[in-house]
Design a protein around this motif. Structure first.
Motif, PDB file in Angstrom:
ATOM      1  N   ASP A 214       0.624 -26.126  10.606  1.00 22.15           N
ATOM      2  CA  ASP A 214       1.468 -27.126   9.942  1.00 22.15           C
ATOM      3  C   ASP A 214       1.082 -27.301   8.480  1.00 22.15           C
ATOM      4  O   ASP A 214       1.945 -27.462   7.624  1.00 22.15           O
TER       5      ASP A 214
ATOM      6  N   CYS B 185       2.416 -24.477   6.608  1.00 24.01           N
ATOM      7  CA  CYS B 185       3.863 -24.624   6.515  1.00 24.01           C
ATOM      8  C   CYS B 185       4.257 -25.571   5.375  1.00 24.01           C
ATOM      9  O   CYS B 185       5.184 -25.294   4.622  1.00 24.01           O
ATOM     10  N   GLN B 186       3.543 -26.674   5.230  1.00 23.88           N
ATOM     11  CA  GLN B 186       3.821 -27.623   4.151  1.00 23.88           C
ATOM     12  C   GLN B 186       3.560 -26.984   2.795  1.00 23.88           C
ATOM     13  O   GLN B 186       4.362 -27.131   1.858  1.00 23.88           O
TER      14      GLN B 186
END
Length: 184
Positions: A124, A127-128
């Motif tokens: 995550d 991904c950010q």
């Protein structure tokens, strides 16, 4: 390889979730800046970046077909790199050796090359960071489009408009390549 006409290159690193949206937005933005007929504008929101577009059924179908072709080529193959090439041309009389008129030919006056690579962030947090980098790339892409199309070189590349019928007085060719092989 010198072509004699401007070639604008856009490099993008994409992920599975945003590939289609990003490519739709970029292609529409190129068309928005290079169609000279009556264009109904629209906008695309991609990763909080507002991109201009064209509200025309024919252009929307062209963009959708080419993005789908690119996606199928990337998904079906082992190569996760590809290109979408947009070439703007003008019709000129074609002559033979003895200056005999032989019909018309398309002569390119500008080309846009979108180099796209598909990568997948692992976590995550990745991904950010990936989305933030991609949003920055899109902002730079829009800046590149504006800088080129408003520059002296970008304006002088456009041939005289002798036909005002339709949304584009010039032929547009969109080519999709995956791993240096033309697909679609």
């Amino acid at each position: 390889m010198s072509t004699g006409y401007p070639t604008i290159t856009i490099d993008l690193i994409l992920d599975r979730l945003t590939t289609k949206d990003v490519l739709h937005g970029v292609l529409h933005s190129i068309l928005f800046h290079r169609l000279f007929g009556t264009v109904r504008p629209r906008t695309f929101e991609v990763l909080d970046v507002t991109m201009p577009g064209v509200s025309d059924p024919e252009m929307e179908q062209l963009v959708s077909e080419k993005v789908d072709t690119f996606w199928k080529g990337i998904e079906g193959g082992v190569n996760k790199r590809g290109q979408i090439i947009v070439t703007f041309s003008e019709k000129r009389p074609k002559k033979s050796w003895f200056q005999v008129y032989m019909g018309e030919e398309d002569v390119p006056w500008e080309q846009w090359v979108i180099n796209a690579e598909l990568r997948q962030p692992k976590s995550d947090r990745d991904c950010q960071a990936f989305n933030a980098t991609l949003a920055s790339s899109l902002t730079n892409t829009i800046h590149t489009m504006l800088s080129h199309t408003s520059s002296e070189r970008g304006r002088s590349a456009v041939p005289l408009i002798t036909n005002a019928a339709g949304i584009s007085p010039f032929p547009i060719k969109v080519t999709v390549k995956v791993g240096d092989v033309e697909v679609g």
